[in-house]
Design a protein around this motif. Structure first.
Motif, PDB file in Angstrom:
ATOM      1  N   PHE A  53      46.121  27.694  28.445  1.00 43.34           N
ATOM      2  CA  PHE A  53      47.059  28.800  28.643  1.00 43.34           C
ATOM      3  C   PHE A  53      48.203  28.772  27.627  1.00 43.34           C
ATOM      4  CE2 PHE A  53      45.352  29.047  33.108  1.00 43.34           C
ATOM      5  CZ  PHE A  53      44.839  30.329  32.982  1.00 43.34           C
ATOM      6  N   ILE A  54      48.690  27.602  27.277  1.00 42.61           N
ATOM      7  CA  ILE A  54      49.764  27.563  26.280  1.00 42.61           C
ATOM      8  C   ILE A  54      49.225  28.041  24.931  1.00 42.61           C
ATOM      9  CG2 ILE A  54      49.533  25.128  25.600  1.00 42.61           C
ATOM     10  CD1 ILE A  54      52.791  27.081  25.911  1.00 42.61           C
ATOM     11  N   TYR A  55      48.007  27.672  24.626  1.00 45.82           N
ATOM     12  CA  TYR A  55      47.390  28.128  23.383  1.00 45.82           C
ATOM     13  C   TYR A  55      47.252  29.653  23.388  1.00 45.82           C
ATOM     14  CZ  TYR A  55      44.027  28.642  19.602  1.00 45.82           C
ATOM     15  OH  TYR A  55      43.396  29.032  18.459  1.00 45.82           O
ATOM     16  N   ALA A  56      46.845  30.220  24.511  1.00 43.84           N
ATOM     17  CA  ALA A  56      46.702  31.680  24.613  1.00 43.84           C
ATOM     18  C   ALA A  56      48.046  32.384  24.448  1.00 43.84           C
ATOM     19  CB  ALA A  56      46.076  32.054  25.957  1.00 43.84           C
ATOM     20  N   SER A  57      49.120  31.753  24.902  1.00 44.59           N
ATOM     21  CA  SER A  57      50.444  32.379  24.795  1.00 44.59           C
ATOM     22  C   SER A  57      50.901  32.524  23.347  1.00 44.59           C
ATOM     23  CB  SER A  57      51.487  31.586  25.586  1.00 44.59           C
ATOM     24  OG  SER A  57      51.860  30.406  24.902  1.00 44.59           O
ATOM     25  N   PHE A  58      50.353  31.702  22.445  1.00 41.68           N
ATOM     26  CA  PHE A  58      50.748  31.765  21.040  1.00 41.68           C
ATOM     27  C   PHE A  58      50.365  33.093  20.383  1.00 41.68           C
ATOM     28  CE2 PHE A  58      50.348  26.845  20.644  1.00 41.68           C
ATOM     29  CZ  PHE A  58      51.519  26.694  21.365  1.00 41.68           C
ATOM     30  N   ASN A  59      49.446  33.814  20.985  1.00 39.24           N
ATOM     31  CA  ASN A  59      49.067  35.131  20.457  1.00 39.24           C
ATOM     32  C   ASN A  59      50.132  36.187  20.737  1.00 39.24           C
ATOM     33  OD1 ASN A  59      46.512  34.365  19.433  1.00 39.24           O
ATOM     34  ND2 ASN A  59      45.681  34.437  21.497  1.00 39.24           N
ATOM     35  N   TYR A  60      51.040  35.901  21.658  1.00 34.29           N
ATOM     36  CA  TYR A  60      52.035  36.881  22.086  1.00 34.29           C
ATOM     37  C   TYR A  60      53.477  36.462  21.812  1.00 34.29           C
ATOM     38  CZ  TYR A  60      48.028  38.665  24.631  1.00 34.29           C
ATOM     39  OH  TYR A  60      46.794  39.149  24.951  1.00 34.29           O
ATOM     40  N   LEU A  61      53.720  35.179  21.716  1.00 30.09           N
ATOM     41  CA  LEU A  61      55.082  34.666  21.556  1.00 30.09           C
ATOM     42  C   LEU A  61      55.140  33.731  20.354  1.00 30.09           C
ATOM     43  CD1 LEU A  61      55.641  33.670  25.287  1.00 30.09           C
ATOM     44  CD2 LEU A  61      56.639  35.642  24.142  1.00 30.09           C
ATOM     45  N   PRO A  62      56.330  33.604  19.746  1.00 36.81           N
ATOM     46  CA  PRO A  62      56.470  32.596  18.686  1.00 36.81           C
ATOM     47  C   PRO A  62      56.163  31.200  19.251  1.00 36.81           C
ATOM     48  CG  PRO A  62      58.396  34.029  18.757  1.00 36.81           C
ATOM     49  CD  PRO A  62      57.570  34.352  19.960  1.00 36.81           C
ATOM     50  N   THR A  63      55.480  30.418  18.475  1.00 35.02           N
ATOM     51  CA  THR A  63      55.080  29.085  18.933  1.00 35.02           C
ATOM     52  C   THR A  63      56.271  28.253  19.376  1.00 35.02           C
ATOM     53  OG1 THR A  63      53.196  29.151  17.439  1.00 35.02           O
ATOM     54  CG2 THR A  63      53.843  26.994  18.262  1.00 35.02           C
ATOM     55  N   SER A  64      57.382  28.323  18.649  1.00 31.15           N
ATOM     56  CA  SER A  64      58.554  27.513  18.999  1.00 31.15           C
ATOM     57  C   SER A  64      59.094  27.882  20.376  1.00 31.15           C
ATOM     58  CB  SER A  64      59.649  27.665  17.944  1.00 31.15           C
ATOM     59  OG  SER A  64      60.065  29.024  17.865  1.00 31.15           O
ATOM     60  N   ILE A  65      59.140  29.154  20.699  1.00 26.35           N
ATOM     61  CA  ILE A  65      59.647  29.597  22.005  1.00 26.35           C
ATOM     62  C   ILE A  65      58.654  29.244  23.103  1.00 26.35           C
ATOM     63  CG2 ILE A  65      60.298  31.619  23.388  1.00 26.35           C
ATOM     64  CD1 ILE A  65      62.350  30.850  21.238  1.00 26.35           C
ATOM     65  N   ALA A  66      57.374  29.530  22.876  1.00 24.11           N
ATOM     66  CA  ALA A  66      56.354  29.260  23.889  1.00 24.11           C
ATOM     67  C   ALA A  66      56.277  27.769  24.210  1.00 24.11           C
ATOM     68  CB  ALA A  66      54.999  29.773  23.413  1.00 24.11           C
ATOM     69  N   TYR A  67      56.221  26.949  23.163  1.00 23.64           N
ATOM     70  CA  TYR A  67      56.071  25.509  23.377  1.00 23.64           C
ATOM     71  C   TYR A  67      57.315  24.918  24.042  1.00 23.64           C
ATOM     72  CZ  TYR A  67      55.027  20.629  22.600  1.00 23.64           C
ATOM     73  OH  TYR A  67      54.793  19.298  22.790  1.00 23.64           O
TER      74      TYR A  67
END
Length: 103
Positions: free
Chosen positions: A45-59
């Protein structure tokens, strides 16, 4: 959609940590599935979120919510200390993650 993935990742991380706690006490297939499945889904799910949010914010959000959630879960269900310094530190995590989103 990215924030939904972050929430799902954090919830699954909590399930994985709960499974890890149970697995360390009693090694069986059910606890291993909770542990590996929870953490595996969390990474998916965190990997999927990278398609929508900047990696720094998501992680950073996933890490903060997961850390805060695990601390809270252990304080409520596993008898860990509820000292003032732990609660203040938990609030600092929440403020830090919120600050990253606002700025």
């Amino acid at each position: 959609m990215g924030w939904i993935y972050i929430i799902l990742a954090a919830v699954n991380e909590l399930i994985g940590v709960w499974g890890l706690n149970r697995f360390s006490q009693k090694r069986n297939v059910a606890n291993a599935v909770l542990y590996a499945g929870g953490l595996g889904l969390s990474f998916a799910f965190i990997y999927a979120s990278f398609n929508y949010l900047p990696t720094s914010i998501a992680y950073a959000t996933w890490t903060g919510v997961g850390t805060g959630g695990v601390v809270l879960m252990n304080m409520l269900f596993f008898g860990e200390s509820k000292s003032l310094i732990r609660i203040v530190s938990l609030l600092a995590i929440i403020i830090g993650v919120t600050g990253l989103k606002v700025l």
